[in-house]
Design an enzyme around this catalytic site. Structure first.
Site, short mmCIF file in Angstrom:
data_model
loop_
_atom_site.label_atom_id
_atom_site.label_comp_id
_atom_site.label_asym_id
_atom_site.label_seq_id
_atom_site.Cartn_x
_atom_site.Cartn_y
_atom_site.Cartn_z
N HIS A 15 -17.60 0.79 8.15
CA HIS A 15 -16.15 0.83 8.34
C HIS A 15 -15.82 2.16 9.01
O HIS A 15 -15.93 3.23 8.40
CB HIS A 15 -15.43 0.72 6.98
N ASN A 17 -13.44 -1.40 18.18
CA ASN A 17 -13.01 -1.16 19.57
C ASN A 17 -13.95 -0.33 20.43
O ASN A 17 -13.86 -0.40 21.65
CB ASN A 17 -11.64 -0.45 19.57
N GLY A 29 -12.93 4.05 10.76
CA GLY A 29 -11.52 4.22 11.14
C GLY A 29 -11.24 5.71 11.17
O GLY A 29 -12.08 6.49 11.62
N ASN A 30 -10.07 6.12 10.66
CA ASN A 30 -9.87 7.56 10.48
C ASN A 30 -10.76 8.04 9.35
O ASN A 30 -11.36 9.10 9.44
CB ASN A 30 -8.40 7.86 10.21
N GLY A 31 -10.81 7.25 8.28
CA GLY A 31 -11.83 7.46 7.26
C GLY A 31 -13.01 6.57 7.61
O GLY A 31 -12.81 5.49 8.18
N GLY A 75 -14.99 0.96 14.91
CA GLY A 75 -16.01 -0.09 14.86
C GLY A 75 -15.61 -1.35 15.61
O GLY A 75 -16.45 -2.03 16.20
N HIS A 105 -13.10 2.22 0.30
CA HIS A 105 -13.05 1.16 1.34
C HIS A 105 -13.67 -0.14 0.81
O HIS A 105 -14.13 -0.96 1.60
CB HIS A 105 -13.82 1.55 2.62
N ASN A 125 0.88 -1.17 0.00
CA ASN A 125 0.00 0.00 0.00
C ASN A 125 0.92 1.22 0.00
O ASN A 125 1.48 1.59 1.02
CB ASN A 125 -0.88 -0.03 1.26
N GLY A 142 -10.93 0.72 13.12
CA GLY A 142 -10.42 0.95 14.48
C GLY A 142 -11.50 1.32 15.48
O GLY A 142 -11.52 0.82 16.61
N ARG A 175 -2.55 -2.19 -3.43
CA ARG A 175 -3.78 -1.43 -3.20
C ARG A 175 -3.75 -0.20 -4.09
O ARG A 175 -2.79 0.59 -4.03
CB ARG A 175 -3.87 -1.00 -1.74
N GLU A 195 -7.95 -6.00 5.16
CA GLU A 195 -7.80 -5.54 3.78
C GLU A 195 -6.60 -6.21 3.12
O GLU A 195 -6.63 -6.56 1.94
CB GLU A 195 -7.67 -4.01 3.75
P1 ADP Z 1 -7.17 4.03 9.60
O1 ADP Z 1 -8.46 4.43 8.96
O2 ADP Z 1 -6.13 5.10 9.55
O3 ADP Z 1 -6.69 2.65 9.22
P2 ADP Z 1 -7.99 2.80 12.09
O4 ADP Z 1 -8.91 1.84 11.42
O5 ADP Z 1 -6.81 2.25 12.79
O6 ADP Z 1 -7.52 3.97 11.16
O7 ADP Z 1 -8.89 3.62 13.17
C1 ADP Z 1 -8.36 4.65 13.92
C2 ADP Z 1 -9.43 5.12 14.88
O8 ADP Z 1 -9.76 4.02 15.75
C3 ADP Z 1 -8.97 6.27 15.78
O9 ADP Z 1 -10.01 7.23 15.90
C4 ADP Z 1 -8.75 5.56 17.10
O10 ADP Z 1 -8.91 6.42 18.20
C5 ADP Z 1 -9.85 4.52 17.06
N1 ADP Z 1 -9.61 3.50 18.09
C6 ADP Z 1 -8.62 2.59 18.17
N2 ADP Z 1 -8.70 1.90 19.33
C7 ADP Z 1 -9.77 2.39 20.01
C8 ADP Z 1 -10.39 2.10 21.27
N3 ADP Z 1 -9.90 1.17 22.07
N4 ADP Z 1 -11.49 2.80 21.62
C9 ADP Z 1 -11.99 3.76 20.81
N5 ADP Z 1 -11.46 4.08 19.62
C10 ADP Z 1 -10.36 3.41 19.22
#
Ligand code: ADP
Length: 395
Positions: free
Chosen positions: A199, A326, A201-203, A324, A173, A9, A322, A84, A378
């Protein structure tokens, strides 16, 4: 490690990699090179025992960075490379074996993803230079959503903008939505389920998937459309741009910068783009963090409710990414905003399904839609699509 695929990637200044063995039970070698082309470029990797290692790669360009990645693979040699690629436009509805014609077609799509596609192609050029004998495959973020019907992908704009300039909704995604919906089918013993996937995450994006086909998704021409994200605004009034231009004399570059990098959770909270930090701050009473989480969750629920129109019935919702995977807080709030879906959240299971665990978090009432938490993969999906394509090509 048997017949591993090297998944790449490549961004403009970073290269993430994973060496994915054919046997899913075997460990992967993963890592990234950051600050490619700068004096402090470095490789951060994990070896086969999961130990971290680091190597300084002063001034390494893409080719040198990939050579260093190869050196870190403990003597394993990939049988193929899967790349990717962010944008495949309307041209690519599935993964493609990379040759000069495919590279040229990806180059033509660069207008749609001016930051991402040229960077992805730098990685392709470097790996083709280093491994001229290896088959290489491009796996597109947009391809899974090419099954959207016109009513979902067309904007209500003059037809010529679509016909002559490709202005339509593409969605992103795709690799993640494809993976988690297929996994939800397998886990639920359904042949072809009706899923809403989120999904986060950051996105962030949502999708409606029926029988393995994406029918609608929240991102559009660019990854800015749809949900509230870490630093992206998601949907705003399309009149906003003209308003900011006329009233505040903002340039297009400034508007683009603010909507992509200064908005979303960061803009709303005035504190952070990171959900972990926002959850702690909200707990401590920070009003901006609380508002950011409220808007974030409400908008996810609203998007899922909207996308449900694409499905004849709902077999369940899948959370990934991240947040979804956690945040039981976010999942709980999203479910609470959808009372008319008849969801039954098992609060204990919700709290326990974190940290990369896969599991069902609904109360298992036979008539209620399922709620799944499925860690996305992914890299595994890109490796699998690469293998499938090469298997088909050599049959
Ligand atoms: P990317 O889209 O860059 O791959 P990720 O899928 O890793 O990012 O998601 C990052 C997000 O997940 C951040 O907002 C981070 O704070 C959140 N995150 C990771 N662990 C936790 C947690 N234990 N509780 C709440 N949010 C979390």
């Amino acid at each position: 490690m048997n017949d591993p695929v090297l998944v790449i990637n490549c961004g403009s200044s970073s290269i993430k990699y994973a060496l994915v063995p054919a046997d899913p039970g075997q460990p992967r070698l993963t890592g990234l090179v950051e600050r490619v082309g700068e004096h402090d470029a470095r490789l951060l990797g994990h070896d086969s025992r999961g130990e971290r290692f680091e190597r300084a790669l002063a001034d390494a360009g893409h080719v040198e960075a990939l050579e260093a990645i190869l050196d870190g693979l403990e003597g394993h040699r990939p049988v193929a490379v899967g790349h990717r690629v962010v944008h495949g436009g309307e041209h690519f509805t599935r993964a493609a074996l990379l040759d000069d014609a495919v590279v040229a077609a990806i180059e033509q799509t660069a207008a749609l993803a001016p930051l991402h596609n040229p960077a992805n192609l730098q990685g392709v050029a470097a790996t083709r230079q280093l491994f001229p004998e290896l088959p290489q495959v491009a796996v597109f973020d947009t391809a899974f959503h090419q099954s959207l019907p016109a009513r979902a992908y067309r904007y209500a704009l003059p037809e010529a903008l679509y016909r002559d300039h490709g202005i339509r909704r593409y969605g992103f995604h795709g690799t993640s939505h494809a993976y988690v919906s297929a996994r939800a089918d397998a886990l639920s013993s359904l042949e072809g389920g009706n899923w809403l996937t989120a999904h986060l995450g950051n996105g962030c994006s949502t999708a409606a998937v029926r029988e393995g086909r994406s029918l609608d998704t929240s991102m559009g021409l660019t990854p800015l459309e749809g949900l509230v994200m870490g630093t992206r605004s998601g949907d705003v009034d399309p009149g906003l741009h003209a308003h900011l231009g006329r009233q505040l004399s903002w340039t297009l570059e400034r508007i683009d910068e603010v909507l992509n990098r200064g908005s979303g959770l960061l803009g709303l909270s005035g504190l952070s783009h990171d959900m972990r930090e926002l959850e702690s701050a909200a707990e401590a009473g920070h009003a901006g963090a609380r508002l950011a989480i409220e808007v974030f969750c409400y908008r996810i629920a609203k998007s899922l409710a909207g996308l449900s129109c694409a499905l004849p019935r709902l077999d369940g919702i899948v959370f990934t990414g991240g947040i979804g995977e956690n945040s039981s807080l976010v999942r709980g709030k999203v479910v609470d905003h959808l009372p008319h879906f008849g969801l039954g959240l098992d609060r204990k299971a919700n709290a326990a399904t974190v940290g990369g665990r896969e599991g069902r978090i609904d109360g298992r009432h036979p008539a209620a839609p399922r709620l799944w938490v499925i860690p996305t993969d992914e890299e595994g999906r890109i490796a699998e699509e690469t293998r499938q394509l090469l298997g088909a090509a050599t049959r």
